[in-house]
Design a protein around this motif. Structure first.
Motif, short mmCIF file in Angstrom:
data_model
loop_
_atom_site.label_atom_id
_atom_site.label_comp_id
_atom_site.label_asym_id
_atom_site.label_seq_id
_atom_site.Cartn_x
_atom_site.Cartn_y
_atom_site.Cartn_z
N GLU A 25 0.83 -1.21 0.00
CA GLU A 25 0.00 0.00 0.00
C GLU A 25 0.86 1.26 0.00
O GLU A 25 0.52 2.26 -0.65
CB GLU A 25 -0.92 -0.01 1.23
CG GLU A 25 -2.04 0.98 1.18
CD GLU A 25 -3.06 0.69 0.08
OE1 GLU A 25 -3.51 1.66 -0.55
OE2 GLU A 25 -3.38 -0.49 -0.14
N ILE A 74 -7.02 3.60 5.27
CA ILE A 74 -6.25 2.66 4.46
C ILE A 74 -5.83 1.46 5.31
O ILE A 74 -6.00 0.30 4.90
CB ILE A 74 -5.01 3.35 3.87
CG1 ILE A 74 -5.42 4.35 2.80
CG2 ILE A 74 -4.03 2.32 3.28
CD1 ILE A 74 -4.29 5.25 2.32
N ILE A 131 -6.97 -2.69 4.97
CA ILE A 131 -6.05 -3.82 4.75
C ILE A 131 -5.83 -4.66 6.01
O ILE A 131 -5.02 -5.58 6.01
CB ILE A 131 -4.69 -3.33 4.19
CG1 ILE A 131 -3.97 -2.42 5.19
CG2 ILE A 131 -4.88 -2.63 2.85
CD1 ILE A 131 -2.59 -1.97 4.74
#
Length: 645
Positions: free
Chosen positions: A202, A245, A249
């Protein structure tokens, strides 16, 4: 829970004030500083601060005395402050950045911890008084509470090593730290290789593919370079965007929330709307923390309860109580450990490979010291709850249990078929306690939570500063305080329960962020105490007054002992490994237990002492017992009718 219990709180310590608040929250009627101690069930005092306020010989009342050190301690009788105890116990030396000075924990941690343990011990004593007619005294020490919080640091000391400060890092995991964003700070904590891979992908920072970061050990060894690269990514993002984010994940992360921003933190505002509104309207004062509850209770299910046959009781306060524990690391294991010390039969459910913490180093005989410290006096069973036969065995265990405590992710147990309704059907009288980071009803239903993230999002890190920057409590503060809150709520529920009545089951919910915010608001509503750590030749001393430049310069050339004598009122900041040479720690805190093979283990005594039904720590569990799966029997061949059977 404690309805009908009358409490007199008459002591100058914060622990007495907080203990009174907790008992009142559990249903007790509380008076403060009445002159006549007659007709009270419980009296809470702090005899080292208020020498004339103790009624140890009241006869009819349970007297709980909260002091800095125990009566056998060489420092007994001195009204040491929370910060002094932090310094003496090693807690202060574990908090702060590696290259900086020790940092005082920004909340009165030992006072809060003492209040929680005292409340649980009082509830246990109320149970004994009601069921057996025994009235007793209780002693709780801040020093014992501090030692009980050192379970992540004492293992290194047992192995002859020194565990230093790590700031906001984790000694065995990386990346794990506080990182600057374009508008604040974010905590990011990875604990598995899969999480690291997702974070690296990421971030899209090419250097993160370097061989220096190939393995967990490599990342820990090169944490400085790794953290700089991670921050080169987070610094380009707003805190909220970076947090979203990480949530997407599956990486534990969260912002460092300032105490003044707590009312706008989404989960706090959702769970404590009235408190948030009051803070925005009138700010934070001495009573604001009272508007935040550290536990919630409700009915377990609609299933009618059946009275449990009463058996004769002797031994600890919770003799005759059966507990099922499903959890790992700190929170649920801490609860189970203390329930077992108080006399309950505690059955710990572990995965087939055993709890992960069993294998942490250092240890002996294949078991870690950390696991041993947190799991004394339990029976351990390995179950694979993905298998129906093992779930059936758990249902059998729960059928006659009194308590279930777990710290799985919210909803995890329900997905296995153990919803609240299902548990109520299995055992309508069950007390079910769920401990999680953000609670069942949460603004973050899918966000994982570690102790460090909860400290950040509960205001604890903002109040604890090292070199001016926010820093976590060195000990697992949010985990420990969350476990203590659960312990109190469970014992309070058991205190006045009648085994002869058809009392319905209870669901207890603990959100660690609630507990952290409660502590942070209590601290923020009071004047911040003065004090600083001064560098010496062999460490630091803690001083609770203003220091001149000349005194500061003088300390650098002195040992801690010399500086303490020269400055007057200064306290040497002890390292954790030094506790093992401290006579008071060895006599009043440390104990020894045996495992099933007869090997001795260093363990900790509980920090509360009940005079007539004491809690005791006796044994370290061996490997978990494995349930034998029985295959369905093959049906016999039918016997023809024209033949004899």
């Amino acid at each position: 829970m404690l309805e009908g219990v009358r409490v007199l709180a008459c002591g100058g310590r914060d622990a007495v004030t907080l203990c009174a608040t907790l008992l009142e929250r559990a249903g007790a009627t509380v008076d403060v500083c009445a002159k006549d101690p007659v007709d009270y069930d419980v009296i809470v005092v702090s005899s080292d601060v208020d020498r004339a306020a103790g009624w140890r010989s009241s006869g009819e009342a349970i007297v709980c005395d909260i002091t800095a050190t125990g009566p056998q301690d060489s420092r007994a009788g001195t009204p040491w402050s929370d910060a002094h105890i932090q310094a003496m116990s090693g807690l202060m030396d574990t908090t702060g950045f590696a290259q900086g000075a020790p940092a005082r924990i920004g909340v009165a941690f030992t006072e809060v911890s003492a209040a929680l343990y005292a409340s649980a011990a009082i509830a246990a004593a109320v149970r004994v008084k009601r069921r057996r007619g025994i009235v007793q005294n209780i002693d709780v020490t801040l020093s014992g509470c501090a030692a009980s919080a050192l379970t992540t640091f004492l293992p290194a000391a047992f192995a002859g090593r020194t565990a230093g400060r790590v700031g906001n890092r984790h000694p065995a995991c990386a990346p794990w730290n506080a990182y600057r964003t374009c508008d604040g700070w974010i905590l990011i904590c990875t604990s598995t290789e899969a999480q690291w891979c997702k974070l690296r992908q990421e971030a899209r920072v090419p250097q993160l593919d370097d061989a220096r970061f190939a393995t967990l050990g490599d990342r820990v060894r090169h944490a400085d370079e790794l953290d700089a690269l991670i921050e080169s990514w987070t610094a380009t993002l707003a805190t909220d965007a970076c947090t979203r984010i990480c949530e997407r994940i599956g990486v534990a992360a969260g912002p460092i929330v300032g105490i003044g921003e707590l009312s706008r933190e989404p989960n706090f505002r959702m769970r404590h709307a009235e408190a948030a509104q009051a803070i925005e309207t009138g700010g934070i004062d001495a009573d604001t923390y009272k508007q935040v509850s550290i536990f919630q209770t409700s009915a377990l299910s609609r299933t009618p309860a059946i009275a449990k046959p009463q058996t004769g009781e002797c031994g600890g306060p919770l003799a005759g109580v059966k507990v099922i524990e499903i959890g790992q690391y700190t929170t649920a294991p801490l609860v189970g450990k203390h329930l077992a010390a108080l006399g309950a039969k505690v059955v710990k459910i572990e995965p087939p490979e055993g709890e992960v913490a069993r294998s942490w180093l250092p240890g002996q005989g294949g078991t870690s010291y950390f696991f041993a410290l947190n799991n004394t006096d339990k029976e351990t069973i390995a179950l694979d709850l993905k298998q129906e036969s093992d779930r059936a065995h758990l249902r059998t265990l729960l059928a006659d249990a009194d308590v279930l405590v777990e710290n799985l992710r919210p909803g995890a147990l329900a997905k296995l078929g153990f919803t609240r309704e299902a548990l109520g059907a299995i055992n309508p009288r069950l007390v079910y306690c769920s401990i999680s980071g953000f609670g069942i009803a949460s603004a973050y239903p899918s966000r994982p939570a570690f102790d460090t993230v909860i400290q950040a999002m509960g205001g604890l890190m903002d109040l604890t500063r090292g070199e001016g920057a926010p820093v976590k409590i060195g000990a697992s503060g949010a985990d420990i305080l969350g476990g203590q809150a659960a312990l109190f709520a469970i014992v309070a529920r058991l205190a006045t329960r009648s085994e002869e009545a058809d009392e319905a089951g209870t669901f207890i919910e603990i959100a660690m962020q609630d507990v952290a915010a409660w502590c942070a608001l209590f601290a923020a509503g009071r004047e911040r105490p003065r004090g600083q750590a001064l560098a010496c030749l062999d460490g630091h001393v803690w001083v609770e007054r203003d220091i001149t430049d000349a005194e500061r310069a003088c300390c650098i050339a002195l040992t801690r002992k010399e500086a303490a004598a020269r400055l007057g009122g200064a306290t040497p900041v002890a390292r954790v490994d030094e506790l093992l040479q401290d006579g008071d720690f060895l006599a009043d805190v440390l104990s020894a237990a045996r495992d099933a093979n007869g090997a001795f283990w260093p363990v900790l005594k509980v920090p509360y002492r009940l005079s007539k039904t004491p809690a005791s720590v006796r044994a370290v569990p061996g490997a978990p017992h494995r349930i034998r799966r029985v295959r369905p029997a093959t049906a016999p061949a039918p016997v023809p009718e024209d033949r004899p059977a």
